[in-house]
Write a protein that holds these residues in place. Structure first.
Motif, PDB file in Angstrom:
ATOM      1  N   GLU A 155       0.733  -1.144  -0.055  1.00 30.34           N
ATOM      2  CA  GLU A 155      -0.025  -0.018   0.070  1.00 30.34           C
ATOM      3  C   GLU A 155       0.883   1.164  -0.017  1.00 30.34           C
ATOM      4  O   GLU A 155       0.723   2.200  -0.567  1.00 30.34           O
ATOM      5  CB  GLU A 155      -0.933  -0.148   1.331  1.00 30.34           C
ATOM      6  N   ARG A 156       1.988   1.142   0.833  1.00 34.18           N
ATOM      7  CA  ARG A 156       2.806   2.576   0.682  1.00 34.18           C
ATOM      8  C   ARG A 156       3.410   2.517  -0.545  1.00 34.18           C
ATOM      9  O   ARG A 156       3.750   3.751  -0.990  1.00 34.18           O
ATOM     10  CB  ARG A 156       3.826   2.295   1.912  1.00 34.18           C
ATOM     11  N   TYR A 157       3.923   1.458  -1.080  1.00 42.59           N
ATOM     12  CA  TYR A 157       4.494   1.600  -2.598  1.00 42.59           C
ATOM     13  C   TYR A 157       3.726   2.087  -3.519  1.00 42.59           C
ATOM     14  O   TYR A 157       3.729   2.959  -4.380  1.00 42.59           O
ATOM     15  CB  TYR A 157       4.943   0.241  -2.801  1.00 42.59           C
ATOM     16  N   ARG A 158       2.140   1.550  -3.520  1.00 41.03           N
ATOM     17  CA  ARG A 158       1.218   2.268  -4.306  1.00 41.03           C
ATOM     18  C   ARG A 158       1.126   3.600  -4.171  1.00 41.03           C
ATOM     19  O   ARG A 158       0.861   4.483  -5.159  1.00 41.03           O
ATOM     20  CB  ARG A 158      -0.139   1.163  -4.283  1.00 41.03           C
ATOM     21  N   ALA A 159       0.934   4.203  -2.945  1.00 41.33           N
ATOM     22  CA  ALA A 159       0.827   5.403  -2.384  1.00 41.33           C
ATOM     23  C   ALA A 159       1.918   6.233  -3.128  1.00 41.33           C
ATOM     24  O   ALA A 159       1.611   7.297  -3.692  1.00 41.33           O
ATOM     25  CB  ALA A 159       0.569   5.694  -1.010  1.00 41.33           C
ATOM     26  N   ARG A 160       3.082   5.678  -2.794  1.00 42.81           N
ATOM     27  CA  ARG A 160       4.396   6.457  -3.297  1.00 42.81           C
ATOM     28  C   ARG A 160       4.398   6.530  -4.878  1.00 42.81           C
ATOM     29  O   ARG A 160       4.650   7.530  -5.594  1.00 42.81           O
ATOM     30  CB  ARG A 160       5.618   6.008  -2.928  1.00 42.81           C
TER      31      ARG A 160
ATOM     32  N   ARG B  34       1.595   6.595  -6.689  1.00 42.62           N
ATOM     33  CA  ARG B  34       0.423   7.672  -6.942  1.00 42.62           C
ATOM     34  C   ARG B  34       1.228   8.982  -6.926  1.00 42.62           C
ATOM     35  O   ARG B  34       0.824   9.938  -7.874  1.00 42.62           O
ATOM     36  CB  ARG B  34      -0.535   7.325  -6.235  1.00 42.62           C
ATOM     37  N   ARG B  35       1.966   9.132  -5.924  1.00 45.48           N
ATOM     38  CA  ARG B  35       2.383  10.708  -5.707  1.00 45.48           C
ATOM     39  C   ARG B  35       3.369  11.041  -6.886  1.00 45.48           C
ATOM     40  O   ARG B  35       3.404  11.977  -7.410  1.00 45.48           O
ATOM     41  CB  ARG B  35       3.045  10.865  -4.365  1.00 45.48           C
ATOM     42  N   ILE B  36       4.160   9.928  -7.104  1.00 51.16           N
ATOM     43  CA  ILE B  36       5.319  10.237  -8.485  1.00 51.16           C
ATOM     44  C   ILE B  36       4.551  10.363  -9.584  1.00 51.16           C
ATOM     45  O   ILE B  36       4.951  11.218 -10.273  1.00 51.16           O
ATOM     46  CB  ILE B  36       6.179   9.015  -8.354  1.00 51.16           C
ATOM     47  N   GLN B  37       3.595   9.791  -9.661  1.00 51.70           N
ATOM     48  CA  GLN B  37       2.736   9.893 -10.879  1.00 51.70           C
ATOM     49  C   GLN B  37       2.172  11.301 -11.299  1.00 51.70           C
ATOM     50  O   GLN B  37       2.246  12.171 -12.354  1.00 51.70           O
ATOM     51  CB  GLN B  37       1.519   8.844 -11.326  1.00 51.70           C
ATOM     52  N   ARG B  38       1.644  11.934  -9.711  1.00 55.39           N
ATOM     53  CA  ARG B  38       1.063  13.105 -10.068  1.00 55.39           C
ATOM     54  C   ARG B  38       1.961  14.097 -10.109  1.00 55.39           C
ATOM     55  O   ARG B  38       1.712  15.312 -10.813  1.00 55.39           O
ATOM     56  CB  ARG B  38       0.141  13.262  -8.573  1.00 55.39           C
ATOM     57  N   LEU B  39       3.298  13.786  -9.600  1.00 53.56           N
ATOM     58  CA  LEU B  39       4.363  14.741  -9.671  1.00 53.56           C
ATOM     59  C   LEU B  39       4.749  15.045 -11.115  1.00 53.56           C
ATOM     60  O   LEU B  39       5.307  15.900 -11.506  1.00 53.56           O
ATOM     61  CB  LEU B  39       5.372  14.535  -8.776  1.00 53.56           C
ATOM     62  N   ARG B  40       4.825  13.613 -11.742  1.00 52.70           N
ATOM     63  CA  ARG B  40       5.412  13.737 -13.035  1.00 52.70           C
ATOM     64  C   ARG B  40       4.199  14.549 -14.022  1.00 52.70           C
ATOM     65  O   ARG B  40       4.894  15.121 -15.090  1.00 52.70           O
ATOM     66  CB  ARG B  40       5.386  12.415 -13.566  1.00 52.70           C
ATOM     67  N   ARG B  41       3.126  14.442 -13.665  1.00 49.46           N
ATOM     68  CA  ARG B  41       2.075  15.282 -14.433  1.00 49.46           C
ATOM     69  C   ARG B  41       2.206  16.874 -14.143  1.00 49.46           C
ATOM     70  O   ARG B  41       1.957  17.651 -14.949  1.00 49.46           O
ATOM     71  CB  ARG B  41       0.806  14.737 -14.047  1.00 49.46           C
ATOM     72  N   ILE B  42       2.413  17.067 -12.725  1.00 50.58           N
ATOM     73  CA  ILE B  42       2.376  18.541 -12.077  1.00 50.58           C
ATOM     74  C   ILE B  42       3.708  19.179 -12.483  1.00 50.58           C
ATOM     75  O   ILE B  42       3.490  20.451 -12.819  1.00 50.58           O
ATOM     76  CB  ILE B  42       2.107  18.521 -10.843  1.00 50.58           C
ATOM     77  N   LEU B  43       4.675  18.601 -12.335  1.00 54.72           N
ATOM     78  CA  LEU B  43       5.902  19.254 -12.581  1.00 54.72           C
ATOM     79  C   LEU B  43       6.159  19.943 -13.969  1.00 54.72           C
ATOM     80  O   LEU B  43       6.568  21.230 -13.900  1.00 54.72           O
ATOM     81  CB  LEU B  43       7.117  18.304 -12.401  1.00 54.72           C
ATOM     82  N   PRO B  44       5.840  19.206 -15.025  1.00 56.15           N
ATOM     83  CA  PRO B  44       5.885  19.877 -16.299  1.00 56.15           C
ATOM     84  C   PRO B  44       5.078  21.458 -16.442  1.00 56.15           C
ATOM     85  O   PRO B  44       5.351  22.302 -16.938  1.00 56.15           O
ATOM     86  CB  PRO B  44       5.475  19.036 -17.496  1.00 56.15           C
TER      87      PRO B  44
END
Length: 224
Positions: A27-32, A34-44
């Protein structure tokens, strides 16, 4: 409590605990993830916003600089072939002419291009001063011209060459302290400073520091 049943129960408990830890880690891995995926979309998007803001600021400053420059230019008064007429405290006339003049709106001074100054205009004797440039302060009634100042006395034929001349239009006195060379039918003279009084009737030469006054005399002309 011991025996096969107890051992089996302990093993089952350990398996259940491991499964819980694995589930929690997953669950922690999946949460991390999801955060990485969001950051990948937000950072650009953040990068684009920052770049766009920087570009917008540069464009804004460029536009504002152009507007300010045009505003200052619009406040400047530009004159072609201007002529300023005046009189000193003794009522003697003078004329300031130039190829062009620009009035600074902040100081009220006129920047002169190719100035020509004529003292005692209309009299028997006219002293003329020319230079490459200069400044006319109408409020303080002073003129500074230079470089390449040339002062010509129309009656005596005396000519002075100097880097700078300062004219007090209230008194008509012309001064300079950047060196001067003079020529006339009587000879030549060099000095570190000078002062012209009474609209050219009297010229005073000064030596400053190690630079002394020097000159030559033409005997043939001086004996006439």
């Amino acid at each position: 409590m011991s025996g096969p049943d107890a051992d089996k129960e302990r093993q089952q408990t350990m398996i259940s605990a491991d499964e819980v830890r694995v589930a929690q880690a997953g669950e922690r891995y999946r949460a991390r993830s999801r955060r990485i995926q969001r950051l990948r979309r937000i950072l650009p998007i953040i990068i684009l916003v920052i770049a766009g803001s920087t570009l917008t600021w540069v464009v804004f400053r460029t536009v504002m600089s152009g507007v300010e420059r045009r505003a200052n230019e619009s406040r400047e008064l530009r004159l072609d072939n201007p002529q300023f007429h005046g009189q000193d405290e003794q009522g003697r006339s003078f004329l300031i002419g130039a190829k062009g003049a620009i009035r600074n709106p902040d100081t009220g001074q006129y920047v002169l291009v190719g100035p020509v100054l004529r003292l005692n205009l209309g009299g028997k004797k006219v002293t003329e001063l020319t230079a490459d440039g200069g400044t006319y302060d109408e409020e303080r009634r002073s003129i500074i011209i230079g470089p390449n100042v040339r002062i010509i006395d129309g009656e005596s034929g005396f000519t002075l060459n100097t880097p700078q001349a300062v004219i007090d239009t209230r008194t008509g006195i012309v001064t300079g302290d950047k060196g001067v060379e003079g020529t006339s039918p009587l000879g030549t003279i060099k000095a570190s400073a000078y002062a012209i009084h009474d609209q050219g009737k009297r010229v005073e030469f000064l030596g400053q520091g190690e630079q002394k006054i020097s000159g030559t005399i033409n005997p043939a002309e001086s004996g006439r």
